[in-house]
Motif scaffolding. Structure first.
Motif, PDB file in Angstrom:
ATOM      1  N   VAL A   8      40.148  42.148  39.404  1.00  0.00           N
ATOM      2  CA  VAL A   8      38.864  41.984  40.075  1.00  0.00           C
ATOM      3  C   VAL A   8      38.164  43.332  40.207  1.00  0.00           C
ATOM      4  O   VAL A   8      36.931  43.421  40.108  1.00  0.00           O
ATOM      5  CB  VAL A   8      39.068  41.334  41.466  1.00  0.00           C
ATOM      6  CG1 VAL A   8      37.769  41.314  42.257  1.00  0.00           C
ATOM      7  CG2 VAL A   8      39.626  39.932  41.321  1.00  0.00           C
ATOM      8  N   SER A  46      38.752  34.196  41.227  1.00  0.00           N
ATOM      9  CA  SER A  46      39.940  35.044  41.091  1.00  0.00           C
ATOM     10  C   SER A  46      41.177  34.332  41.629  1.00  0.00           C
ATOM     11  O   SER A  46      41.082  33.395  42.417  1.00  0.00           O
ATOM     12  CB  SER A  46      39.740  36.370  41.832  1.00  0.00           C
ATOM     13  OG  SER A  46      39.717  36.150  43.220  1.00  0.00           O
ATOM     14  N   GLN A  58      38.154  32.476  45.536  1.00  0.00           N
ATOM     15  CA  GLN A  58      39.578  32.644  45.256  1.00  0.00           C
ATOM     16  C   GLN A  58      40.312  31.316  45.378  1.00  0.00           C
ATOM     17  O   GLN A  58      39.953  30.470  46.207  1.00  0.00           O
ATOM     18  CB  GLN A  58      40.194  33.652  46.229  1.00  0.00           C
ATOM     19  CG  GLN A  58      39.626  35.060  46.100  1.00  0.00           C
ATOM     20  CD  GLN A  58      40.208  35.986  47.139  1.00  0.00           C
ATOM     21  OE1 GLN A  58      40.177  35.706  48.330  1.00  0.00           O
ATOM     22  NE2 GLN A  58      40.741  37.112  46.702  1.00  0.00           N
ATOM     23  N   ASN A  96      44.709  38.608  42.287  1.00  0.00           N
ATOM     24  CA  ASN A  96      43.616  39.577  42.159  1.00  0.00           C
ATOM     25  C   ASN A  96      43.187  39.802  40.708  1.00  0.00           C
ATOM     26  O   ASN A  96      42.688  40.879  40.362  1.00  0.00           O
ATOM     27  CB  ASN A  96      43.992  40.921  42.804  1.00  0.00           C
ATOM     28  CG  ASN A  96      44.185  40.811  44.292  1.00  0.00           C
ATOM     29  OD1 ASN A  96      43.430  40.128  44.969  1.00  0.00           O
ATOM     30  ND2 ASN A  96      45.230  41.447  44.816  1.00  0.00           N
ATOM     31  N   ARG A  97      43.358  38.776  39.884  1.00  0.00           N
ATOM     32  CA  ARG A  97      42.842  38.802  38.513  1.00  0.00           C
ATOM     33  C   ARG A  97      41.902  37.621  38.318  1.00  0.00           C
ATOM     34  O   ARG A  97      42.025  36.601  38.980  1.00  0.00           O
ATOM     35  CB  ARG A  97      43.976  38.781  37.491  1.00  0.00           C
ATOM     36  CG  ARG A  97      44.761  40.097  37.462  1.00  0.00           C
ATOM     37  CD  ARG A  97      45.809  40.134  36.370  1.00  0.00           C
ATOM     38  NE  ARG A  97      46.490  41.413  36.330  1.00  0.00           N
ATOM     39  CZ  ARG A  97      46.105  42.458  35.601  1.00  0.00           C
ATOM     40  NH1 ARG A  97      45.035  42.334  34.821  1.00  0.00           N
ATOM     41  NH2 ARG A  97      46.768  43.595  35.623  1.00  0.00           N
ATOM     42  N   ILE A  98      40.961  37.781  37.388  1.00  0.00           N
ATOM     43  CA  ILE A  98      39.907  36.791  37.179  1.00  0.00           C
ATOM     44  C   ILE A  98      40.450  35.565  36.447  1.00  0.00           C
ATOM     45  O   ILE A  98      41.140  35.691  35.437  1.00  0.00           O
ATOM     46  CB  ILE A  98      38.738  37.403  36.381  1.00  0.00           C
ATOM     47  CG1 ILE A  98      38.171  38.625  37.122  1.00  0.00           C
ATOM     48  CG2 ILE A  98      37.648  36.373  36.148  1.00  0.00           C
ATOM     49  CD1 ILE A  98      37.596  38.317  38.475  1.00  0.00           C
ATOM     50  N   LEU A 114      32.327  35.990  44.570  1.00  0.00           N
ATOM     51  CA  LEU A 114      33.743  35.834  44.248  1.00  0.00           C
ATOM     52  C   LEU A 114      34.362  34.722  45.085  1.00  0.00           C
ATOM     53  O   LEU A 114      34.251  34.713  46.299  1.00  0.00           O
ATOM     54  CB  LEU A 114      34.489  37.137  44.498  1.00  0.00           C
ATOM     55  CG  LEU A 114      35.964  37.173  44.122  1.00  0.00           C
ATOM     56  CD1 LEU A 114      36.124  37.067  42.615  1.00  0.00           C
ATOM     57  CD2 LEU A 114      36.615  38.462  44.626  1.00  0.00           C
TER      58      LEU A 114
END
Length: 483
Positions: free
Chosen positions: A116, A166, A134, A143-145, A132
């Motif tokens: 992110v 994310s 989640q 914490n990655r797209i 964003l």
């Protein structure tokens, strides 16, 4: 554009012809004057040159009657120049538009699977807002797209918003039943933890003198209410595997503790991680708190975790005597001990004989040992006293103090009789002033005369046997007791 070029070519062509005719006339006149004398009179003829594709720059007129040739590439050059001017202007306009477009737009990259933070850095650099959201995902690291609403390669106007989803990582509430780690190697357990993304389940390696290296030792779940079948990814737990027996090099030199104190020895052992055992021992020569002996000799080498015993002086010991050899008075005042004397009836031991002592004879009491001791002596067989003249209300205390507190189960039963004594007075007993067994019940006869005058001393006029008639006892008390 084609009409413009056509007109331009015609005008240029006409101007060129006129210029050529003028030049031709001038040259013809000059040539006629020079050759006038040598030339016979001739009939003047009109010369009409053949019109071809000419160029002003190709050939120069040399005289009257000469043919004039034109440069065939002249018009092409003119046309090409104009085309280049127009193309350049158009290109400049297009470049300006492209530059402006790129200034106010940004090309979107593919951030799927990327951190992110990388997407935020790109958005900040290109003046793009980020929205964003989640959600839990077991396939993409936290914490990655996961996804984006604008595809890679497309443009977004600066100041606009791009939406990213994310990953929060795997769901911590998901139940993942634990396997039987006792049947798994440490490597297999590590693989299982990685596959299940059970980050709160830790593998711990520790030394063990009993479990073979690499083998399972135990599973510890922090929350005692969580079972192996109901384990969730968020629960803390640890799986212990053995590293085998820890082996240390014998490189620690043992000092001479003969003049050392207990505290100094303990500090040395703690510093060198020695398994020290301190034992208190009496000594008539070594000062209290000083070392008497050590199990490992001075200058000898030992390793970490090795065992060692050191004896420390607690001064002179108190030896517990055999109180059977002492009288009650001597026992009560024995030096160094706190002695409690108890008396108990005994059917076989005579008065003054020792029945028991709470600390065995010969025991050494040292240091902080408890020096309180209880010694029990025999007072012989129970002797039943004469309670005639005593009030019935005093009998419970008398029987407890005189017999029951000293171990004899002597009890009584009451029989009320008509007697001259005031009511409640013991007037006779089935047995008194005699030795009785350890377990015995005596009959006590109590007056129920409510009209008798009180006496100053109820025992004065009581005879050994009551002379007045009393109610017959259905059965002699001795026979009843024997039964």
């Amino acid at each position: 554009m084609s009409d413009f070029l056509s007109k331009f070519n015609k005008d240029n062509y006409k101007d060129t012809l006129e210029e050529q005719d003028n030049n031709k006339s001038e040259k013809a006149e000059d040539a006629g004057l020079e050759n006038k004398e040598d030339t016979e009179p001739k009939t003047e003829k009109q010369y009409i040159p053949e019109i071809k594709n000419y160029s002003l720059t190709s050939n120069h007129l040399s005289g009257v009657g000469e043919e004039v040739e034109f440069d065939p590439t002249y018009q092409k050059k003119k046309r090409r120049k104009l085309i280049l001017i127009i193309a350049g202007a158009t290109l400049a306009l297009v470049l300006s538009f492209i530059t402006y477009y790129h200034v106010v737009h940004a090309e979107v990259e593919d951030f799927t699977g990327k951190p992110v933070s990388e997407a935020r850095a790109w958005a900040k650099e290109n003046d793009v807002e980020i929205e964003l959201t989640q959600k839990y995902n077991s396939d993409i690291e936290a914490n990655r797209i996961i996804s984006q609403n604008i595809d890679e390669g497309k443009n977004i106007r600066k100041g606009k918003t791009i939406t990213f989803v994310s990953s929060l990582g795997p769901d911590p509430e998901e139940v993942i039943p634990l396997p039987d780690f006792s049947k798994m190697s440490k490597r297999d357990a590590d693989t299982w933890i990685e596959e299940q993304q059970a980050d709160n389940l830790k593998l711990v390696s520790e030394y063990s003198d009993k479990v073979e290296s690499g083998s399972f030792i135990k599973l510890v779940i922090k929350d005692s209410e969580v079972e192996e079948e109901t384990y969730r990814r968020k629960d803390s737990a640890a799986v212990y595997y053995s590293k085998g027996k820890e082996v240390f090099e014998k490189n620690i030199s043992v000092p001479d503790f003969s003049e050392s104190t207990k505290e100094e020895v303990q500090q040395w052992a703690d510093t060198n991680e020695i398994a020290l055992t301190l034992k208190d021992k009496d000594s008539n020569t070594v000062e209290v708190g000083k070392v008497i002996s050590q199990s490992v000799k001075a200058e000898e080498k030992i390793a970490k975790k090795d065992k060692m015993t050191v004896e420390v002086s607690v001064g002179k010991a108190i030896v517990v005597p055999n109180f059977g050899e002492l009288s009650m008075e001597e026992a009560a005042n024995y030096p160094g001990l706190t002695v409690t004397i108890k008396e108990r009836f005994h059917s076989k031991l005579a008065y003054g004989k020792l029945i028991a002592q709470t600390i065995e004879a010969g025991t050494k009491l040292i240091g902080e040992d408890d020096s309180t001791i209880t010694v029990t002596y025999s007072v012989g067989r129970p002797y039943l006293a004469d309670y005639r003249g005593v009030l019935e209300g005093d009998l419970p205390k008398l029987f407890y103090d005189d017999y029951q507190s000293k171990g004899a189960d002597i009890d009584y039963i009451v029989k009320y009789v008509n007697a001259a004594e005031v009511k409640g007075t013991v007037v006779s007993m089935s047995k008194f002033n005699a030795f009785v067994p350890m377990d015995y019940t005596v009959e006590v006869r109590v007056s129920n005369n409510t009209s008798a005058p009180p006496t100053s001393n109820p025992l004065e006029d009581v005879e050994e046997e009551v002379q007045q008639p009393i109610e017959e006892v259905e059965q002699p008390i001795e026979e009843k007791i024997e039964k």
